[in-house]
Design an enzyme around this catalytic site. Structure first.
Site, short mmCIF file in Angstrom:
data_model
loop_
_atom_site.label_atom_id
_atom_site.label_comp_id
_atom_site.label_asym_id
_atom_site.label_seq_id
_atom_site.Cartn_x
_atom_site.Cartn_y
_atom_site.Cartn_z
N HIS A 156 0.77 -1.36 0.19
CA HIS A 156 0.03 -0.02 -0.07
C HIS A 156 0.90 1.14 -0.03
O HIS A 156 2.13 1.32 0.09
CB HIS A 156 -0.91 -0.01 1.19
CG HIS A 156 -2.02 -0.82 1.14
ND1 HIS A 156 -2.00 -2.26 1.43
CD2 HIS A 156 -3.19 -0.70 0.69
CE1 HIS A 156 -3.16 -2.78 1.14
NE2 HIS A 156 -4.20 -1.74 0.86
N LYS A 160 -0.11 4.79 4.77
CA LYS A 160 -1.15 3.85 5.33
C LYS A 160 -0.64 3.99 6.87
O LYS A 160 0.52 3.47 7.18
CB LYS A 160 -1.15 2.90 4.66
CG LYS A 160 -2.36 1.90 5.18
CD LYS A 160 -2.82 0.80 4.26
CE LYS A 160 -3.63 -0.37 4.87
NZ LYS A 160 -4.99 0.13 5.15
#
Ligand code: NAD
Length: 267
Positions: A156, A160
């Site tokens: 990701h 995050k």
């Protein structure tokens, strides 16, 4: 009278909410009954998402919208702090909730299921609306019966906060339900650098990669004698969630009670 499904979008000014408003305005089977957001109040919802003016002005008053705008479905992508109250309010007005906001507790889900049943309406809470990601989970669970040695790698964006991702945890849970009890690897294994083998979950490992420029990827790698199998899903943008949201809006019109998890719609 139009047979379009009338949708209220809450969190309409957010990253996901804007995609939902676009979906509803552009889909012939759907009609935007109201758009609600704390921050974008007073703007035309069409303009807000870069389309033509649509005549629906964003409001910050969800209760008035639920009471007055004839909505049949509420789609909510707001914050974990407000999603429970928004959902309960929708049910109170007989508006079916389709909720993408994450962070509901099992108790809250149980309460909302009860409220939906009492009101005789359907509801959906889906922490992941990506049909591709759900298929990956299902395929991985199926593969784990035959290939119990596996590792999950999820990637990701570098901002995050949580690791591993909720999707990776859900994948791990679904794999664990299908996979035989097994602690993989060499019992004498030692990490020379802490964390090198990733997070331990039920006998296998989950690795979280964080890099700028990435949206969301997940891969499950299975190893067997003389072969390996890789199942991978790549998400490029938020629009990828919208086919799932559309399916949720349509499905929720046809049953009573609250369904938790989009996987229940994918056979
Ligand atoms: P965001 O911060 O971009 O948008 C949230 C919006 O909600 C903001 O515009 C904010 O003003 C508004 N808002 C907050 N409280 C509100 C309230 N009480 N009433 C009305 N509007 C309110 O966030 P995002 O990236 O769009 O994500 C929203 C939620 O969706 C998060 O919980 C996220 O984890 C979740 N999410 C779910 C999926 C899925 O597939 N289910 C996918 C991506 C994100």
């Amino acid at each position: 009278m139009s047979d379009k499904i009338k949708v209220i979008v809450s969190g309409a000014g957010g990253r996901m909410g804007k995609e939902v408003v676009k979906l509803v305005l552009e889909d012939e089977a759907l009609e935007l009954a109201a758009a609600v957001d704390r921050s974008a109040s007073g703007m035309d919802a069409g303009r807000l998402v870069g389309l033509e003016e649509c005549g629906v002005i964003v409001t910050s008053d969800l209760e008035a919208a639920l009471n007055e705008r004839g909505g049949e479905v509420l789609v909510d992508f707001t914050t974990p702090q407000s999603a429970y109250d928004n959902t309960a309010l929708a049910v109170k007005y007989g508006v079916r909730p389709v909720i993408g906001t994450t962070g509901f507790t099992p108790e809250q889900i149980g309460d909302l299921d009860k409220q939906c049943r009492e009101r005789g309406i359907g509801g959906l809470i889906a922490p992941n609306f990506s049909i591709g990601a759900i298929l990956l989970m299902k395929f991985a669970a199926q593969a784990a019966k035959y290939f119990p040695h596996l590792e999950i790698i999820e990637t990701h964006g570098d901002q995050k906060l949580d690791a591993p991702s909720g999707t990776a945890i859900k994948t791990a849970e679904m794999i664990s339900e299908a996979r035989e009890e097994l602690r993989q690897g060499n019992p004498q294994e030692e990490e020379v650098i802490e964390g090198a083998r990733g997070g331990y979950y039920n006998g296998f490992r989950i690795h979280s990669v964080r890099l700028p420029g990435v949206f969301a990827q997940e891969e499950v790698v299975f190893g067997g004698f003389g072969q390996s199998l890789k199942i991978r899903h790549d998400s490029y943008e938020r629009a990828g969630y919208m086919p799932g949201v559309k399916m949720g809006i349509e499905k929720v019109m046809g049953y009573t009670g609250l369904i938790y998890g989009f996987e229940h719609f994918i056979e």
